[in-house]
Design a protein around this motif. Structure first.
Motif, PDB file in Angstrom:
ATOM      1  N   HIS A 125       0.842  -1.182   0.000  1.00  0.00           N
ATOM      2  CA  HIS A 125       0.000   0.000   0.000  1.00  0.00           C
ATOM      3  C   HIS A 125       0.887   1.246   0.000  1.00  0.00           C
ATOM      4  O   HIS A 125       1.852   1.326   0.746  1.00  0.00           O
ATOM      5  N   ALA A 126       0.537   2.217  -0.828  1.00  0.00           N
ATOM      6  CA  ALA A 126       1.288   3.472  -0.894  1.00  0.00           C
ATOM      7  C   ALA A 126       0.329   4.655  -0.848  1.00  0.00           C
ATOM      8  O   ALA A 126      -0.742   4.628  -1.469  1.00  0.00           O
ATOM      9  N   THR A 127       0.722   5.669  -0.101  1.00  0.00           N
ATOM     10  CA  THR A 127       0.008   6.941  -0.069  1.00  0.00           C
ATOM     11  C   THR A 127       0.875   7.966  -0.778  1.00  0.00           C
ATOM     12  O   THR A 127       2.006   8.225  -0.351  1.00  0.00           O
ATOM     13  N   ILE A 128       0.381   8.505  -1.879  1.00  0.00           N
ATOM     14  CA  ILE A 128       1.182   9.404  -2.709  1.00  0.00           C
ATOM     15  C   ILE A 128       0.642  10.821  -2.554  1.00  0.00           C
ATOM     16  O   ILE A 128      -0.530  11.092  -2.815  1.00  0.00           O
ATOM     17  N   LEU A 129       1.521  11.710  -2.102  1.00  0.00           N
ATOM     18  CA  LEU A 129       1.152  13.092  -1.801  1.00  0.00           C
ATOM     19  C   LEU A 129       1.630  13.980  -2.941  1.00  0.00           C
ATOM     20  O   LEU A 129       2.840  14.152  -3.146  1.00  0.00           O
ATOM     21  N   CYS A 130       0.702  14.537  -3.707  1.00  0.00           N
ATOM     22  CA  CYS A 130       1.038  15.275  -4.919  1.00  0.00           C
ATOM     23  C   CYS A 130       0.806  16.771  -4.713  1.00  0.00           C
ATOM     24  O   CYS A 130      -0.308  17.208  -4.378  1.00  0.00           O
ATOM     25  N   GLY A 131       1.847  17.550  -4.941  1.00  0.00           N
ATOM     26  CA  GLY A 131       1.781  18.987  -4.774  1.00  0.00           C
ATOM     27  C   GLY A 131       1.219  19.696  -5.994  1.00  0.00           C
ATOM     28  O   GLY A 131       0.769  19.065  -6.955  1.00  0.00           O
ATOM     29  N   PHE A 150       6.645  19.223  -2.849  1.00  0.00           N
ATOM     30  CA  PHE A 150       7.492  20.308  -3.343  1.00  0.00           C
ATOM     31  C   PHE A 150       8.836  19.727  -3.782  1.00  0.00           C
ATOM     32  O   PHE A 150       9.422  18.886  -3.091  1.00  0.00           O
ATOM     33  N   GLY A 151       9.350  20.206  -4.909  1.00  0.00           N
ATOM     34  CA  GLY A 151      10.620  19.718  -5.419  1.00  0.00           C
ATOM     35  C   GLY A 151      11.758  20.678  -5.136  1.00  0.00           C
ATOM     36  O   GLY A 151      11.738  21.445  -4.167  1.00  0.00           O
ATOM     37  N   LEU A 189      -5.553  16.804  -0.396  1.00  0.00           N
ATOM     38  CA  LEU A 189      -4.247  16.797   0.273  1.00  0.00           C
ATOM     39  C   LEU A 189      -4.381  17.577   1.577  1.00  0.00           C
ATOM     40  O   LEU A 189      -4.039  18.757   1.667  1.00  0.00           O
ATOM     41  N   THR A 190      -4.904  16.894   2.599  1.00  0.00           N
ATOM     42  CA  THR A 190      -5.145  17.524   3.894  1.00  0.00           C
ATOM     43  C   THR A 190      -4.653  16.605   4.997  1.00  0.00           C
ATOM     44  O   THR A 190      -4.402  15.406   4.778  1.00  0.00           O
ATOM     45  N   LEU A 191      -4.522  17.175   6.180  1.00  0.00           N
ATOM     46  CA  LEU A 191      -4.114  16.386   7.333  1.00  0.00           C
ATOM     47  C   LEU A 191      -5.118  15.275   7.618  1.00  0.00           C
ATOM     48  O   LEU A 191      -4.730  14.144   7.950  1.00  0.00           O
ATOM     49  N   ALA A 192      -6.410  15.571   7.470  1.00  0.00           N
ATOM     50  CA  ALA A 192      -7.434  14.569   7.780  1.00  0.00           C
ATOM     51  C   ALA A 192      -7.304  13.340   6.877  1.00  0.00           C
ATOM     52  O   ALA A 192      -7.369  12.203   7.350  1.00  0.00           O
ATOM     53  N   THR A 193      -7.126  13.549   5.573  1.00  0.00           N
ATOM     54  CA  THR A 193      -7.004  12.401   4.674  1.00  0.00           C
ATOM     55  C   THR A 193      -5.678  11.680   4.878  1.00  0.00           C
ATOM     56  O   THR A 193      -5.602  10.456   4.731  1.00  0.00           O
ATOM     57  N   GLY A 244       4.348  17.381  -8.190  1.00  0.00           N
ATOM     58  CA  GLY A 244       3.088  16.658  -8.088  1.00  0.00           C
ATOM     59  C   GLY A 244       2.800  15.853  -9.341  1.00  0.00           C
ATOM     60  O   GLY A 244       2.262  14.738  -9.266  1.00  0.00           O
ATOM     61  N   GLY A 245       3.161  16.427 -10.507  1.00  0.00           N
ATOM     62  CA  GLY A 245       2.996  15.673 -11.746  1.00  0.00           C
ATOM     63  C   GLY A 245       3.778  14.381 -11.735  1.00  0.00           C
ATOM     64  O   GLY A 245       3.289  13.318 -12.175  1.00  0.00           O
ATOM     65  N   ASP A 246       5.021  14.442 -11.214  1.00  0.00           N
ATOM     66  CA  ASP A 246       5.806  13.206 -11.064  1.00  0.00           C
ATOM     67  C   ASP A 246       5.044  12.207 -10.193  1.00  0.00           C
ATOM     68  O   ASP A 246       5.046  11.000 -10.458  1.00  0.00           O
ATOM     69  N   GLY A 247       4.396  12.719  -9.131  1.00  0.00           N
ATOM     70  CA  GLY A 247       3.653  11.840  -8.231  1.00  0.00           C
ATOM     71  C   GLY A 247       2.518  11.115  -8.934  1.00  0.00           C
ATOM     72  O   GLY A 247       2.280   9.924  -8.683  1.00  0.00           O
ATOM     73  N   TYR A 248       1.794  11.810  -9.821  1.00  0.00           N
ATOM     74  CA  TYR A 248       0.694  11.166 -10.549  1.00  0.00           C
ATOM     75  C   TYR A 248       1.223  10.086 -11.490  1.00  0.00           C
ATOM     76  O   TYR A 248       0.584   9.036 -11.661  1.00  0.00           O
TER      77      TYR A 248
END
Length: 533
Positions: A52-58, A128-129, A109-113, A63-67
């Motif tokens: 399982h991975a959680t990916i945080l995209c800025g 952020f890069g 992209l929030t603390l709750a999620t 962020g594009g790299d993350g997607y």
């Protein structure tokens, strides 16, 4: 003469990427796909079984790299939660975002999620890069504080894309002032692209990045087309850089050392052909540091090493190695007389010398017209006479630790210690370059991220973050002696300082924990054999 890997600032990296994308030779989306594929590939190598991975995209290209990473991991069975912002990023990142939305949702992209992520989830930081210029704000800052807690206190695996978010990649410092305290992350793995950045190696960078891998994304041709020659290198990266432009160290060192142990001895070889180093020590009972320096100098391959001691030389006894020569140097006049011997090719002043004696001998050493290493007490004497700092010859090497650097260059040191409220933040590289220009000498600022700077702006970074046992009494004296021995063998000043750092740290790596300074000179023959010399 290069024996390391080029380091690029964030501005240089942006210029190379822009050059590649101009005219459509290498589209931005292609670069993004390559970057994402590199990160996804290394995640699969690190964790071969899909999990399982959680990916945080800025909001930007990071962020594009993350997607892209999310899409490629989903194809091979990873279970994903992708967190992103409700924004419209630039065209390339926008395309990457839309491609992901065709196969999966984007959560806020929030603390709750973030808190809802499974406890066994790998987190991927693509917020952020390298181009971040101000501290993270508002909700993102709160989220990063929680992510910092997860990585530092709950052992949550974190993969950083390019760099951990919030880290200035020109300095290795966390961005944030007194009112915006930084939230330092501790990545398990960081994947950078094309070239290391200063922030990967300096200050908080090594601890923040964890294991660092530099991935090739096809920018080499545009990097090599630059008209300006590179002036910043990592001389012994602590990470594997798979890069054809960095020549293997085993082939470069013999050419750089050139004489003595690095080449076949000619038939007319004799000790003076390989240099005569003079180490000036202090009074009996305080001469251990000078002896360490002298042992390192003779192990470096210098043909002859003389240890210069005060007039009460009989009080020093005969402490090995027996190959060392002993001479009386009671005052500046005696040193001046000895330096009329043109066979002496390098001088070291400072280790175990004593402050008063160093101050007495320093003007003679500065005027000697031969390569000179100033360390320890010589640096303290220099700091007490600031007018001398700007009068150093360009064949001098200063080897201060941070405290000595602050006394020698107080204004520069204060600037280096100011909070990094925005980027690019003032770095150890900036400080050493400025100091070297000010004093017209090579400056080696010692530490786990040693930086060596020359008056002409060239600089080398040596990361020894992974050798904490090198922080032991006397190791700096050994380094001073090793550099002096290399200078005696006619190496250029900057190269001697760089190779000295490399050999010094490599010896410590070979020995491992439990090292004391006395061990370092005795390991040098093995180090030379390891490098095929």
């Amino acid at each position: 003469m290069l024996f390391g890997t080029e380091i690029l600032t964030t501005a240089q990296m942006r210029a190379i990427e822009s050059a590649a994308m101009d005219g459509g030779e290498l589209p931005g989306l292609t670069l993004m796909e390559r970057a994402g594929a590199a990160v996804a590939g290394h995640i699969r190598l690190q964790w071969p079984k899909p999990g399982h991975a959680t990916i945080l995209c800025g909001p930007g290209n990071n962020g594009g790299d993350g997607y892209v990473i999310a899409r490629l991991l989903a194809k091979v069975g990873w279970r994903l939660r992708v967190l992103g912002l409700d924004n419209i990023p630039g065209s390339d990142a926008g395309d990457a975002k839309r491609r992901w939305q065709e196969i999966g949702p984007i959560l806020p992209l929030t603390l709750a999620t973030l808190r809802e992520s499974p406890v066994n989830s790998i987190h991927v930081d693509a917020i952020f890069g390298t181009g971040l210029s101000r501290p993270p704000q508002d909700e993102i800052a709160v989220l990063l504080r929680h992510l910092s807690h997860l990585t530092r206190h709950e052992n949550t695996p974190l993969v950083a894309v390019d760099c951990p978010s919030g880290l200035c990649m020109d300095s290795g410092r966390w961005l944030g002032g007194d009112t915006d305290p930084p939230s330092p992350l501790a990545a398990t793995l960081t994947i950078g692209f094309d070239s290391p950045k200063p922030g990967h190696l300096l200050a908080s960078g090594p601890a923040a990045c964890g294991r660092l891998i530099i991935a090739d994304i096809g920018l080499r041709p545009w990097r090599e087309r630059r008209t300006r020659q590179a002036d910043l290198y990592a001389i012994w990266p602590r990470f594997p850089v798979h890069d054809r432009r960095a020549e293997p160290i085993r082939s470069v060192l013999p050419r750089m050392l050139g004489k003595g142990v690095a080449a076949g001895q000619p038939q007319d070889a004799h000790k003076y052909r390989y240099g005569h180093a003079l180490i000036v020590g202090g009074a009996a009972g305080q001469d251990g540091a000078a002896r360490l320096a002298a042992r390192a100098a003779i192990r470096s391959g210098a043909g002859l090493v003389t240890l210069g001691l005060p007039d009460d030389i009989t009080g020093h006894g005969r402490q090995g190695p027996d190959a060392l020569m002993l001479r009386n140097i009671g005052n500046a006049e005696a040193l001046q007389n000895l330096l009329t011997d043109r066979r002496i090719t390098a001088l070291c002043l400072g280790p175990g010398c004593g402050l008063r004696r160093a101050a007495d001998l320093l003007p003679t050493a500065m005027n000697a017209r031969l390569p000179c290493v100033l360390d320890a007490d010589a640096l303290s004497a220099l700091a007490q006479n600031p007018d001398w700092v700007g009068q150093l010859p360009d064949h001098c090497v200063l080897t201060p630790h941070e405290g000595e650097f602050a006394r020698l260059f107080p204004d520069i040191s204060r600037r280096m210690k100011k909070p990094a409220r925005h980027g690019p933040a003032y770095s150890r590289i900036d400080a050493v370059r400025e100091a070297a220009s000010h004093c017209n000498a090579v400056v080696l600022l010692k530490g786990p991220d040693s930086v060596i700077g020359a008056p002409d702006g060239r600089a080398w970074v040596h990361s020894a973050f992974d050798i904490p046992w090198l922080a032991t009494a006397g190791s700096g004296d050994v380094l001073a002696g090793l550099i002096t021995g290399l200078l005696a063998r006619d190496l250029p000043v900057l190269e001697a300082a760089g190779i000295g750092c490399l050999l010094h740290a490599y010896a410590a790596r070979l020995f491992g924990p439990g090292l004391i300074a006395d061990d370092l000179p005795e390991l040098l023959p093995r180090v030379y054999r390891e490098f095929g010399l």
